[in-house]
Design a protein around this motif. Structure first.
Motif, PDB file in Angstrom:
ATOM      1  N   ILE A   1       0.868  -1.259   0.090  1.00 61.19           N
ATOM      2  CA  ILE A   1      -0.091  -0.044  -0.087  1.00 61.19           C
ATOM      3  C   ILE A   1       1.135   1.090  -0.061  1.00 61.19           C
ATOM      4  CG2 ILE A   1      -1.731   1.349   1.252  1.00 61.19           C
ATOM      5  CD1 ILE A   1      -2.839  -1.420   2.321  1.00 61.19           C
ATOM      6  N   ILE A   2       2.002   1.371   1.041  1.00 59.02           N
ATOM      7  CA  ILE A   2       2.404   2.411   0.990  1.00 59.02           C
ATOM      8  C   ILE A   2       3.626   2.390  -0.247  1.00 59.02           C
ATOM      9  CG2 ILE A   2       4.499   3.656   2.291  1.00 59.02           C
ATOM     10  CD1 ILE A   2       3.385   2.079   4.833  1.00 59.02           C
ATOM     11  N   GLY A   3       3.992   1.787  -0.688  1.00 55.73           N
ATOM     12  CA  GLY A   3       4.980   1.537  -1.967  1.00 55.73           C
ATOM     13  C   GLY A   3       4.294   2.063  -3.135  1.00 55.73           C
ATOM     14  N   THR A   4       3.162   1.275  -3.257  1.00 58.37           N
ATOM     15  CA  THR A   4       2.278   2.049  -4.357  1.00 58.37           C
ATOM     16  C   THR A   4       1.820   3.278  -4.399  1.00 58.37           C
ATOM     17  OG1 THR A   4       1.734  -0.532  -4.734  1.00 58.37           O
ATOM     18  CG2 THR A   4       0.204   1.257  -5.761  1.00 58.37           C
ATOM     19  N   LEU A   5       1.453   3.903  -3.226  1.00 51.48           N
ATOM     20  CA  LEU A   5       0.787   5.128  -3.136  1.00 51.48           C
ATOM     21  C   LEU A   5       2.118   6.036  -3.327  1.00 51.48           C
ATOM     22  CD1 LEU A   5      -1.348   5.199  -0.044  1.00 51.48           C
ATOM     23  CD2 LEU A   5      -2.025   5.999  -2.384  1.00 51.48           C
ATOM     24  N   LEU A   6       3.442   5.837  -3.006  1.00 46.97           N
ATOM     25  CA  LEU A   6       4.583   6.763  -3.114  1.00 46.97           C
ATOM     26  C   LEU A   6       4.857   6.883  -4.625  1.00 46.97           C
ATOM     27  CD1 LEU A   6       6.967   5.739  -0.549  1.00 46.97           C
ATOM     28  CD2 LEU A   6       6.038   7.821  -0.757  1.00 46.97           C
ATOM     29  N   ILE A   7       4.598   5.924  -5.552  1.00 48.18           N
ATOM     30  CA  ILE A   7       5.040   5.546  -6.862  1.00 48.18           C
ATOM     31  C   ILE A   7       3.577   6.327  -7.356  1.00 48.18           C
ATOM     32  CG2 ILE A   7       5.119   4.197  -8.997  1.00 48.18           C
ATOM     33  CD1 ILE A   7       6.666   2.356  -7.180  1.00 48.18           C
ATOM     34  N   TRP A   8       2.565   6.094  -7.118  1.00 43.48           N
ATOM     35  CA  TRP A   8       1.452   6.413  -7.813  1.00 43.48           C
ATOM     36  C   TRP A   8       1.250   7.966  -7.627  1.00 43.48           C
ATOM     37  CZ3 TRP A   8      -1.765   5.893 -11.569  1.00 43.48           C
ATOM     38  CH2 TRP A   8      -3.411   6.578 -11.436  1.00 43.48           C
ATOM     39  N   LEU A   9       1.485   8.509  -6.457  1.00 42.71           N
ATOM     40  CA  LEU A   9       1.521   9.963  -6.294  1.00 42.71           C
ATOM     41  C   LEU A   9       2.430  10.678  -7.171  1.00 42.71           C
ATOM     42  CD1 LEU A   9       0.998  10.085  -2.598  1.00 42.71           C
ATOM     43  CD2 LEU A   9      -0.778  10.766  -4.276  1.00 42.71           C
TER      44      LEU A   9
END
Length: 331
Positions: free
Chosen positions: A200-208
């Protein structure tokens, strides 16, 4: 959104659902997926689906999705279609962190079960810093060949560190060797719970930073002109990618080429727009690893192949093709 994009999303979601359905239903004993909602008729089959197959399929999907979206982010950031956690040596760094945790039987009290993924992520992040730093020291333009060779150098060194720990180990040998082969077998729900926060955290960092990745395709100077804080975005993407890679390696061992093959295929289908590329890589990375896991446990049943063997059979020829294509283009 174009019709092509909508169709790609529909097909990707359908493929993921079908692959997960097959992964849950097919095994040493074929069990109808409807058994998931029918405990009374066959409690043994119900237990197999809920406690063995379902967590295995979900874990495979999360690992595949993590590696694929990390690969897409690294390729976009480095403007290099051969960049992925495996070829850059980041998976090897994550492996060293995980193997060291197993070898020394480390368990930090306030981290508990998260000790393994945290040390794996630290190993991935440190390796990424060294690979990028050394590649820039050798060649400031960080050409494709420089990055790949740097990744190979660090992978070889880190591989020897792992071999040393294996040679010195005693009773942990079976655990380490079983983990290194790459598998999602018999992991269970605790491993699913272990990886989810990092996904969740890693995907959010990339998606943002999807729009920043689009801007950086045209170069850092152009991206700065468009108002992108390049340094901040780079760090966020590198941290997110390392987190996803480290967590995936911690729960499944080293599984290569997923982060190379899936983003490349999606880029051919949908183009380089990271608003779509990241999501489609995530979905299809999950589908690919669920299918590979299904093949690994059924192709020579009842014996299981390591899942990394299947992904290597797919990924190595694709890697060779992309490398050849890039060299021809640069010639």
């Amino acid at each position: 959104m174009s019709k092509k994009s909508v169709l790609a999303y529909i097909l990707s979601i359908t493929l993921l659902l079908v692959s997960m359905w097959l992964g849950i239903a097919i095994g040493s004993a074929d069990i109808p997926i409807s058994t998931l909602w029918d405990k009374e008729t066959n409690p043994t089959a119900y237990s197999i689906l809920w406690n063995i197959r379902l967590p295995r399929v979900i874990l495979a999907a999360l690992v595949g999705a993590s590696l694929a979206i990390a690969g897409a982010a690294f390729q976009g950031l480095l403007k290099n279609p051969l960049a992925d956690p495996y070829t850059l040596g980041i998976s090897s760094g994550a492996s060293v962190g995980a193997v060291a945790t197993l070898y020394f039987s480390m368990s930090i009290p306030f981290l508990g079960t998260f000790t393994l993924p945290v040390f794996s992520i630290i190993g991935a992040a440190i390796t990424m810093i060294f690979v990028m730093g050394f590649a820039k020291l050798v060649d400031r333009s960080m050409k494709m060949e420089t990055l790949i060779l740097t990744g190979v150098i660090f992978s070889s060194f880190l591989g020897s560190c792992i071999s040393l720990m294996i040679a010195l180990t005693g009773e942990q040998l079976r655990v380490i060797m079983g983990w290194l082969l790459g598998s999602v077998s018999m992991r269970g729900w605790p491993y699913v719970q272990m990886i989810i926060p990092f996904v969740i955290i890693g995907t959010l960092l990339i998606w943002l930073n999807r729009r920043e990745l689009n801007a950086m395709i045209y170069g850092e100077d152009r991206a700065k002109y468009l108002g992108v804080d390049v340094k901040k975005s780079k760090y966020a993407i590198l941290v997110g990618g390392s987190m996803l890679t480290g967590a995936a390696v911690a729960v499944s061992g080293t599984i290569g080429f997923v982060g190379l093959v899936v983003p490349h295929m999606m880029r051919l289908v949908i183009g380089a727009d990271h608003r779509h590329l990241l999501i489609l890589s995530f979905l299809n990375g999950a589908s690919l690893l669920v299918i590979c896991d299904l093949v690994s446990r059924t192709i020579i049943a009842p014996t299981e192949l390591p899942i990394g063997v299947i992904t290597a059979f797919i990924g190595a020829p694709v890697f060779a093709y992309i490398f050849y294509k890039q060299r021809k283009k640069g010639a």
